[in-house]
Design a protein around this motif. Structure first.
Motif, PDB file in Angstrom:
ATOM      1  N   ASN A 145       1.438  -5.775  -2.052  1.00  0.00           N
ATOM      2  CA  ASN A 145       2.185  -6.970  -1.712  1.00  0.00           C
ATOM      3  C   ASN A 145       3.339  -7.221  -2.689  1.00  0.00           C
ATOM      4  O   ASN A 145       4.428  -7.653  -2.299  1.00  0.00           O
ATOM      5  CB  ASN A 145       1.213  -8.157  -1.747  1.00  0.00           C
ATOM      6  N   ILE A 146       3.080  -6.929  -3.958  1.00  0.00           N
ATOM      7  CA  ILE A 146       4.089  -7.175  -4.992  1.00  0.00           C
ATOM      8  C   ILE A 146       5.192  -6.124  -4.924  1.00  0.00           C
ATOM      9  O   ILE A 146       6.380  -6.438  -5.033  1.00  0.00           O
ATOM     10  CB  ILE A 146       3.415  -7.212  -6.377  1.00  0.00           C
ATOM     11  N   GLU A 148       6.047  -4.606  -2.213  1.00  0.00           N
ATOM     12  CA  GLU A 148       6.801  -4.931  -1.008  1.00  0.00           C
ATOM     13  C   GLU A 148       7.759  -6.095  -1.252  1.00  0.00           C
ATOM     14  O   GLU A 148       8.883  -6.102  -0.756  1.00  0.00           O
ATOM     15  CB  GLU A 148       5.847  -5.276   0.142  1.00  0.00           C
ATOM     16  N   ALA A 149       7.294  -7.063  -2.034  1.00  0.00           N
ATOM     17  CA  ALA A 149       8.170  -8.197  -2.364  1.00  0.00           C
ATOM     18  C   ALA A 149       9.385  -7.697  -3.133  1.00  0.00           C
ATOM     19  O   ALA A 149      10.508  -8.158  -2.911  1.00  0.00           O
ATOM     20  CB  ALA A 149       7.410  -9.237  -3.167  1.00  0.00           C
ATOM     21  N   ALA A 150       9.162  -6.727  -4.032  1.00  0.00           N
ATOM     22  CA  ALA A 150      10.270  -6.172  -4.810  1.00  0.00           C
ATOM     23  C   ALA A 150      11.244  -5.437  -3.888  1.00  0.00           C
ATOM     24  O   ALA A 150      12.465  -5.571  -4.021  1.00  0.00           O
ATOM     25  CB  ALA A 150       9.735  -5.234  -5.889  1.00  0.00           C
ATOM     26  N   ARG A 151      10.688  -4.689  -2.931  1.00  0.00           N
ATOM     27  CA  ARG A 151      11.571  -4.018  -1.970  1.00  0.00           C
ATOM     28  C   ARG A 151      12.326  -5.048  -1.142  1.00  0.00           C
ATOM     29  O   ARG A 151      13.526  -4.926  -0.912  1.00  0.00           O
ATOM     30  CB  ARG A 151      10.744  -3.147  -1.014  1.00  0.00           C
ATOM     31  N   MET A 155      15.430  -4.496  -4.421  1.00  0.00           N
ATOM     32  CA  MET A 155      15.418  -3.633  -5.609  1.00  0.00           C
ATOM     33  C   MET A 155      15.434  -2.171  -5.150  1.00  0.00           C
ATOM     34  O   MET A 155      14.788  -1.810  -4.175  1.00  0.00           O
ATOM     35  CB  MET A 155      14.158  -3.874  -6.441  1.00  0.00           C
ATOM     36  N   THR A 156      16.145  -1.342  -5.914  1.00  0.00           N
ATOM     37  CA  THR A 156      16.126   0.088  -5.630  1.00  0.00           C
ATOM     38  C   THR A 156      14.855   0.672  -6.245  1.00  0.00           C
ATOM     39  O   THR A 156      14.134  -0.014  -6.969  1.00  0.00           O
ATOM     40  CB  THR A 156      17.337   0.774  -6.269  1.00  0.00           C
ATOM     41  N   GLN A 159      14.826   0.247  -9.970  1.00  0.00           N
ATOM     42  CA  GLN A 159      14.652  -1.151 -10.371  1.00  0.00           C
ATOM     43  C   GLN A 159      13.205  -1.591 -10.190  1.00  0.00           C
ATOM     44  O   GLN A 159      12.648  -2.290 -11.029  1.00  0.00           O
ATOM     45  CB  GLN A 159      15.592  -2.044  -9.563  1.00  0.00           C
ATOM     46  N   LYS A 163      11.386  -2.859 -13.415  1.00  0.00           N
ATOM     47  CA  LYS A 163      11.197  -4.306 -13.470  1.00  0.00           C
ATOM     48  C   LYS A 163       9.820  -4.744 -13.006  1.00  0.00           C
ATOM     49  O   LYS A 163       9.400  -5.865 -13.288  1.00  0.00           O
ATOM     50  CB  LYS A 163      12.248  -5.006 -12.607  1.00  0.00           C
ATOM     51  N   VAL A 164       9.148  -3.910 -12.208  1.00  0.00           N
ATOM     52  CA  VAL A 164       7.874  -4.359 -11.650  1.00  0.00           C
ATOM     53  C   VAL A 164       6.719  -3.415 -11.990  1.00  0.00           C
ATOM     54  O   VAL A 164       5.741  -3.820 -12.628  1.00  0.00           O
ATOM     55  CB  VAL A 164       7.989  -4.529 -10.119  1.00  0.00           C
ATOM     56  N   PRO A 167       6.193  -2.725 -16.055  1.00  0.00           N
ATOM     57  CA  PRO A 167       5.675  -3.903 -16.770  1.00  0.00           C
ATOM     58  C   PRO A 167       4.246  -4.260 -16.356  1.00  0.00           C
ATOM     59  O   PRO A 167       3.437  -4.630 -17.190  1.00  0.00           O
ATOM     60  CB  PRO A 167       6.644  -5.022 -16.366  1.00  0.00           C
ATOM     61  N   LEU A 168       3.949  -4.129 -15.050  1.00  0.00           N
ATOM     62  CA  LEU A 168       2.602  -4.481 -14.607  1.00  0.00           C
ATOM     63  C   LEU A 168       1.576  -3.462 -15.094  1.00  0.00           C
ATOM     64  O   LEU A 168       0.386  -3.743 -15.135  1.00  0.00           O
ATOM     65  CB  LEU A 168       2.553  -4.582 -13.080  1.00  0.00           C
ATOM     66  N   MET A 244      -0.117 -11.843 -17.649  1.00  0.00           N
ATOM     67  CA  MET A 244       0.036 -11.556 -16.227  1.00  0.00           C
ATOM     68  C   MET A 244      -1.079 -12.164 -15.412  1.00  0.00           C
ATOM     69  O   MET A 244      -1.225 -11.848 -14.244  1.00  0.00           O
ATOM     70  CB  MET A 244       0.038 -10.054 -16.021  1.00  0.00           C
TER      71      MET A 244
END
Ligand SMILES: Nc1ncnc2c1ncn2[C@@H]1O[C@H](COP(=O)(O)OP(=O)(O)OP(=O)(O)O)[C@@H](O)[C@H]1O
Ligand SMILES: [Mg+2]
Lengths: 251, 312
Positions: A145-146, A148-151, A155-156, A159, A163-164, A167-168, A244
């Motif tokens: 889900n996260i 997909e939210a970034a897409r 975000m490329t 990215q 960015k996601v 870090p996670l 997080m």
């Protein structure tokens, strides 16, 4: 148990370690009973402090190198272009882990000579697996889900990674690095068999002259370093995880 | 304007979206309803190309949505994902700033926009901006998800069950807020929901989907009056169809000349609310007042009942 007691214990251990490394002679009376025939109770063929620092340096260099390679490899095999290399890199990294470090030393010396280099190679190979596997786990278990939210936000691929996904993955990656560091701290001692300047020198000197006090102080310093670094990295990991909102993994 | 032309999506043998065509007018709210697994999310995600259609084309203001790279397209379209999908390692403010940051807005502009959106969604910027998503309730998280989708002032906003986790009171409030935002920015909104009530309330048009097919695409009044088949009829819920129909009109549109006694009702209220109030207070009529308090006339039970009947 109250939360501050373990913290206090660790602080005492740190103070004790620093005291021992900077003023080992203070502890001579404690170690004297372990020696025979008036042999020295405190290592006298070099400074314990500088050996400890060199030991840490060797571990740090090997771990940073293992980190760079393992993380890069994990990133590569989780991208669409590198997916086919996953099984291959897994086996390579596994071989690095299962090949005994002593054997690596024996093979490396003829190639690169005596000293720090063969030790670095052995530690590097040995440290790859935990970091690689954990980074892989981190990168492949980012909630769909996260991602997909970034897409969806535009975000490329890069990215998303920077960015996601990375870090996670930090808490899991840190766990791998912690394992790798602790293994390396212990394993680095055998580097002294090929003339690397590590705390292994103290232990080997003790074994050669049948001086139990040397063996013990060499072993204890390594153990104290390992415990303190392990705890510090665990704390870092918990901090990252808490930030997080993840439940901190059991150390 | 969004033109969806003969769009089909297949995964292997299964057809998830089956030859759907529809035109969405600019600055309107279109609601996609249907049972679980009917292809609503898939249809929505083909608009911003998170899913590529197997066949068919989608045009945004006349240009094929494949004419720009996917990630650029998605920066220009707001997307509130089903189940909010906030980034757990970023603060609320950073989450909302995602697309503006990708677009390279300067910090001042981003901060201003984040504060504006938080206030708009009834979240205090100073209190909520620095928090992490796990420090928010489910409903607050959903509102932040909506704020994130709106951040870069998109002309088109795709929302996948944005109010699913909200209690009825907050939900009604959030719907009002959304309509206010839509009016203010003139955004074209496409919203997915399970809830027919929500669809009737929010939608200028409703698209009913079943098993990947678009069964009916019409105004709420039309769908209530003339459901295309039994499936649509079941979805509406035949028992409260008249009340849904009344909920579409304002009291102002049902005013009759004359006077009545007792507590009045405002002209902007829905006819359903007026009828409920009349039935509950046991009256046959009540006065209607304008915003400024002046008397406009009255509404009667009789008049409202006529309006609740199936339109001819
Ligand atoms: N990537 C995929 N691969 C295979 N099948 C998929 C994929 N994505 C969705 N489907 C299938 O397509 C169908 C429609 O899915 P979709 O998510 O569009 O449904 P939905 O109408 O949004 O349902 P819900 O209301 O439960 O969210 C489902 O049967 C689902 O299993
Ligand atoms: Mg869905």
């Amino acid at each position: 148990m109250k939360a501050w007691i373990p913290l206090l214990l660790r602080f005492c251990l740190l103070v004790l370690l620093i005291a021992f490394l900077t003023n080992p002679l203070w502890f001579e009376p404690l170690l004297k009973p372990l020696t025979q025939n008036g042999a020295p109770a405190i290592y006298n063929q070099g400074s314990l402090l500088s050996l400890a620092l060199l030991h840490l340096r060797t571990v740090a260099i090997a771990t940073v190198a293992a980190m760079v390679v393992a993380v890069a490899l994990a990133i590569l095999v989780t991208r669409p272009v590198g997916a086919e290399f996953l099984p291959l890199s897994r086996s390579l990294v596994n071989i690095g882990q299962t090949f005994p470090p002593v054997a690596v030393l024996a093979l490396a010396v003829p190639a690169v000579g005596f000293g720090e280099k063969p030790t670095l190679i052995a530690l590097f190979l040995y440290g790859l697996l935990p970091i690689f596997e954990n980074t892989l786990t981190g990168l492949t278990t980012t909630p769909a889900n996260i991602v997909e939210a970034a897409r969806g936000a535009g975000m490329t691929g890069w990215q998303r990674l920077l960015k996601v996904e990375l870090p996670l993955s930090v808490p899991v990656m840190l766990a791998g690095i912690r394992l790798s560091v602790v293994i390396s701290l212990a394993t680095a001692t055998i580097g002294s068999t090929v003339a690397a300047k590590t705390l292994g020198e103290v232990i080997i000197a003790g074994l050669q002259s049948n001086n139990l006090a040397f063996v013990l102080q060499g072993g204890l310093i390594v153990a104290a370093l390992a415990v303190l670094i392990y705890d510090a990295l665990s704390a870092l990991e918990r901090m990252a995880a808490r930030r997080m909102g993840q439940v901190a993994q059991a150390a | 304007m969004i033109e969806i032309e003969h769009v089909t999506k297949r995964y292997g043998e299964t057809t998830v979206v089956d030859d759907v065509s529809m035109v969405i007018e600019p600055r309107t709210v279109t609601v996609i309803v249907g049972t679980s697994g009917s292809g609503k999310t898939t249809l929505l995600r083909m608009i911003n190309r998170l899913v590529e259609p197997t066949s068919g084309t989608i045009k945004l203001d006349g240009t094929d949505n494949r004419s720009v790279p996917g990630h650029e397209l998605r920066r220009s379209i707001g997307y509130a994902i089903q189940g909010n999908g906030l980034f757990p390692h970023r603060t609320v403010a950073q989450n909302i700033a995602t697309v503006p940051a990708l677009l390279g807005w300067d910090t001042g502009r981003i901060n201003g926009r984040v504060d504006e959106l938080l206030s708009l969604l009834q979240l205090d910027p100073a209190a909520f901006g620095p928090r992490y998503p796990h420090e928010l309730s489910g409903g607050q998280q959903q509102r932040v998800g909506v704020a994130r989708a709106l951040a870069a002032e998109p002309n088109v906003l795709l929302m996948d069950e944005p109010f699913g986790a909200l209690d009825p009171i907050i939900r009604t409030k959030a719907q009002e807020d959304l309509l206010a935002i839509q009016k203010r920015f003139g955004t074209t909104i496409i919203l997915v929901t399970h809830d027919m009530e929500e669809a009737v309330h929010l939608g200028d048009r409703i698209a009913v989907m079943d098993a990947g097919r678009l069964i009916q695409y019409a105004t709420p009044a039309e769908i209530l009056a003339r459901p295309a088949n039994d499936f649509v009829e079941t979805l509406i819920g035949a028992s409260d169809r008249p009340f849904k129909l009344l909920s579409l009109g304002t009291v102002g549109a049902a005013v009759e000349p004359g006077q009545a006694l007792g507590e009045g009702i405002r002209a902007e209220a829905s006819q359903r609310d007026a009828l409920a109030e009349l039935l509950w207070s046991g009256r046959a009529a009540m006065p209607v007042t304008a915003k400024d308090g002046s008397a406009l006339g009255r509404v009667t039970v009789e008049g409202l009942l006529k309006r609740a009947a199936r339109p001819q």
